[in-house]
Design an enzyme around this catalytic site. Structure first.
Site, mmCIF file in Angstrom:
data_model
loop_
_atom_site.group_PDB
_atom_site.id
_atom_site.type_symbol
_atom_site.label_atom_id
_atom_site.label_comp_id
_atom_site.label_asym_id
_atom_site.label_seq_id
_atom_site.Cartn_x
_atom_site.Cartn_y
_atom_site.Cartn_z
ATOM 1 N N ILE A 454 0.809 -1.224 0.000
ATOM 2 C CA ILE A 454 0.000 0.000 0.000
ATOM 3 C C ILE A 454 0.837 1.267 0.000
ATOM 4 O O ILE A 454 0.298 2.371 -0.007
ATOM 5 C CB ILE A 454 -0.966 0.024 1.201
ATOM 6 N N SER A 458 10.091 5.821 4.977
ATOM 7 C CA SER A 458 11.469 6.290 4.915
ATOM 8 C C SER A 458 12.481 5.158 4.931
ATOM 9 O O SER A 458 13.625 5.354 4.562
ATOM 10 C CB SER A 458 11.738 7.230 6.093
ATOM 11 N N VAL A 461 9.051 -0.762 2.594
ATOM 12 C CA VAL A 461 7.753 -0.883 1.933
ATOM 13 C C VAL A 461 6.674 -1.142 2.978
ATOM 14 O O VAL A 461 6.910 -1.818 3.985
ATOM 15 C CB VAL A 461 7.787 -2.032 0.904
ATOM 16 N N LYS A 476 5.308 -2.155 8.066
ATOM 17 C CA LYS A 476 6.424 -1.564 7.319
ATOM 18 C C LYS A 476 7.622 -2.502 7.421
ATOM 19 O O LYS A 476 8.111 -2.792 8.516
ATOM 20 C CB LYS A 476 6.788 -0.188 7.859
ATOM 21 N N ASP A 575 10.252 15.380 8.110
ATOM 22 C CA ASP A 575 9.709 14.984 6.800
ATOM 23 C C ASP A 575 8.189 15.186 6.780
ATOM 24 O O ASP A 575 7.436 14.299 6.404
ATOM 25 C CB ASP A 575 10.059 13.528 6.496
#
Length: 738
Positions: A454, A458, A461, A476, A575
């Site tokens: 999906i 940083s 995936v 993640k 970020d």
């Protein structure tokens, strides 16, 4: 046992050697950051024909694109180049690897026929670097030997341009009009040659100066001295181009020289500053007004171009168009060559993988990461006082290097211990989150199938998963083959284990099994703010009211406020962007992805490797590498502008301006009272009570993206403003403007 004089002599010699090594490293760093009429760059111009070229970003091949007379043409679209440089009526490009050198004429008609390359050098044994095109000559330096090589340019009537003595070894070279100069490796003195007397005059003016960088203009040369880093300029001073501003040592990170002007980029903020009559004719200072930050600048005889930090597009000042600098429609240009070798000194430029399209990385320019070194006298018979001073300096240098090595060792050990340890060795508190096995998470994601993918964060995936109890989660999976990825994992894990706030994505658990690094989050079924604003697959009806958009902005701001003011210790996210603001089932916004975060006091400055995403990176932070809470404020300001306008952080403007940032598109218009000309037309018309709320958000956004961090509001002030704006939408209650 040595007597004191011998000991002092040995210390002096050791100090000299260490200082020389530091100076060499510094010279390499500073050389990366200078661009001029006759120096290698990724932007170049043939100034006599007003042709500007750049090496494009985001393509598998780093091809050259040129702009002339409102037309754009690609040069050898299937060939990659690492550097280009321009002269009066032609420019040249050094192919990736430095084995081949091509040049193109620009004084004929602008067509594919006139842009056929002429190869002037090819060798598999002696690659070149430091491409330096002058008015009519082409020079470069052999990588191994340091030998300078020169050729006549493409003008058929030109005379043969000499190469310097083959016995001379250069650490850098640059070219002007009819002359070229370089810095000799052995003593860092300036050596010039050419077909006129300008070079010899400039060489004599530099006399005994030791230099670490050198940049040529049409008839003058500037550079930084090895002792003290002073900026000095020599040569023709007909228009005041040699009149360096006072206190300019260490002030500039890049230089560009024309015929009658000198320009530099300020290290603090990347703003261009110029002096000399030619700069006044171009009206550079007035038209830039300190509002634009640049990555690099390059000059021709009577023109200047810069690569904008915000979106990596080229802006140029032309003498014929001095009242408004032009943004050229060449798209994004790489700020440095894409290289396969690791960036050992100062790290990788942000978003290198995208800019190089997977063909390498762009190394960041160090500017002045290490101090300038002063070589000590070589006389071994020093007085006792001098000997003690020499020993002191030697111990200081050795101690500094030892301290640096120790710090690096500690960081290396921390990173590798994390990569090799299980959750107990990581000191993870089991009550902070559930420890999953790799088998459990593989089963939850159908063995990490592509159908369950999906997104990406940083350090890896992101997959959608369903646990055995039916709970939906986002997993993640880290790519931990590099220290950078391991650091991102450890940073995010350390942050999340201590955080608990309704506007931060919650952590369910983790899995540090074997070489795997996985983080398990609560699943956010409504995607990201970026999806709803910019993805055509999402219905905009969810965000078709200003009340909903302002609520989402306030949610995100409250999450950041918690990080800055209430987390212990406070955290700088680094970020903030719309794709890191996720929406749960009730469209409550939550901040995610802490891979770049730093646990520091929000107002304490911290030097670090630059992280972030193009379009959202604080220009002040990028230039200085000093991370503060105001960098998050800048990113949030860009998000607010996205919410207001519906535009991406960086987008292609249909009005002919090429690639622009949302800040460039909106800030000036909002400041000019044109808020309702830039708002997203997909949002239904504002009700009377919403008009003031939208204008308040717009004003807040403009303040957030101020180039100077000190001028931006605090996150607490932003939350207060957004609360007022939402109250206006809810009840029409009047409140004070900013």
């Amino acid at each position: 046992m040595r007597i004191p004089e011998e000991e002092a002599a040995a210390a002096t010699q050791m100090t000299s050697e260490l200082a020389f090594l530091l100076a060499v490293v510094t010279s390499l760093q500073l050389h990366l950051a200078v661009d001029a009429l006759g120096s290698a760059s990724t932007v170049a111009m043939a100034y006599g024909t007003a042709t500007v070229c750049g090496i494009t970003a985001g393509n598998q091949n780093q091809r050259i694109q040129c702009y002339k007379g409102n037309e754009v043409i690609s040069i050898l679209p299937h060939v990659s180049f690492e550097a280009i440089s321009g002269g009066k009526s032609f420019f040249c490009g050094l192919r990736t690897g430095g084995h081949s050198l091509h040049c193109w004429e620009t004084n004929a008609g602008f067509s594919n026929h006139s842009f056929r390359p002429k190869r002037i050098y090819y060798s598999t044994r002696f690659p070149l670097t430091d491409l330096a095109v002058g008015d009519a000559q082409v020079c470069a330096r052999e990588v191994g030997s340091g030998r300078g090589r020169c050729w006549r340019g493409l003008d058929k009537g030109g005379s043969l341009f000499p190469s310097p003595d083959a016995a001379l070894e250069f650490q850098t070279i640059t070219s002007g009009s009819g002359f070229s100069c370089g810095i000799l490796k052995n003593n860092r003195s300036v050596w010039c040659w050419g077909s006129n007397g300008i070079g010899s005059k400039i060489q004599s003016q530099f006399r005994n100066l030791s230099m670490v960088s050198l940049v040529a203009g049409k008839s003058h040369v500037c550079g930084l001295t090895a002792s003290g880093g002073a900026l000095v300029c020599k040569g023709n001073n007909g228009a005041g181009q040699l009149e360096v501003p006072p206190n300019s040592a260490h002030e500039y990170s890049a230089l560009a020289l024309g015929a009658s002007f000198t320009c530099g980029l300020r290290q603090k903020n990347g703003v261009v500053s110029c002096w000399g009559g030619g700069a006044e004719e171009l009206n550079i200072q007035n038209t830039s007004n300190g509002s634009v930050s640049f990555e690099l600048i390059t000059a021709g005889s009577s023109m200047l171009c810069g690569l904008k930090t915000s979106n990596l597009t080229i802006m140029c000042w032309f003498k014929a168009n001095k009242y408004s600098p032009a943004v050229l429609p060449l798209g994004m240009i790489i700020p440095g060559p894409c290289v396969q070798d690791p960036c050992s000194l100062c790290g990788v430029y942000p978003n290198s993988a995208f800019l190089c399209d997977g063909s390498g990385n762009i190394c960041k320019s160090c500017q002045e990461e290490l101090p300038f070194a002063v070589l000590l006298p070589k006389n071994p018979k020093s007085s006792p006082k001098k000997a003690r001073n020499g020993l002191t300096v030697a111990f200081l240098i050795v101690g500094a290097i030892g301290g640096l090595a120790g710090a690096c060792t500690i960081l290396f050990c921390i990173s590798n211990c994390l990569a090799a340890s299980d959750h107990q060795e990581l000191n993870i508190n089991p009550s902070s989150g559930r420890s999953f096995s790799l088998t459990e998470l593989a089963a939850a994601t159908s063995n990490f199938s592509s159908e369950n993918k999906i997104g990406a964060g940083s350090f890896g995936v992101v997959y959608k998963g369903e646990l055995s109890d039916g709970t939906e989660v986002a997993i993640k999976r880290g790519e931990t083959k590099s220290n950078e990825k391991q650091n991102a994992f450890s940073s995010e894990l350390a942050a999340l284990l201590r955080l608990n706030h309704k506007h931060l994505v919650g952590m369910v658990g983790y899995c540090p099994e074997n070489d795997e690094r996985l983080l398990v989050y609560e699943y956010m079924p409504n995607g990201s703010l970026h999806d709803h604003l910019h993805n055509k697959d999402y219905e905009v009806t969810v965000l078709n009211t200003w009340k909903m958009r302002i609520k989402i902005a306030l949610d995100a701001a409250r999450g950041i406020e918690y990080l800055h003011n209430y987390a212990v210790p406070p955290i700088i996210h680094r970020d903030i962007k719309s794709s890191n603001i996720l929406l749960d089932r009730n469209f409550t916004a939550k901040v995610s992805d802490f891979g770049f975060s730093m646990m520091r006091h929000p107002e304490a400055s911290t030097e670090s490797a630059v992280g972030g995403t193009i379009g959202y990176i604080d220009p002040e932070y990028y230039v200085s590498k000093i991370s503060t809470a105001k960098s998050d404020v800048y990113g949030l300001g860009i998000v607010l502008l996205e919410i207001l306008t519906g535009k991406k952080a960086v987008f292609r403007d249909g009005g002919g301006e090429g690639v622009v940032t949302v800040a460039e598109f909106a800030v000036a218009r909002i400041g000019g009272g044109e808020v309702w000309n830039v708002v997203d037309k997909r949002v239904r018309a504002a009700e009377m009570k919403e008009v003031e709320a939208v204008e308040m958000v717009a004003c807040t956004a403009v303040q957030c993206v101020n180039l100077e961090g000190e001028e931006r509001p605090s996150i607490t002030d932003i939350v207060g403003n957004l609360e007022k704006a939402l109250a206006l939408c809810n009840s029409g209650e009047l409140c004070d403007r900013l």
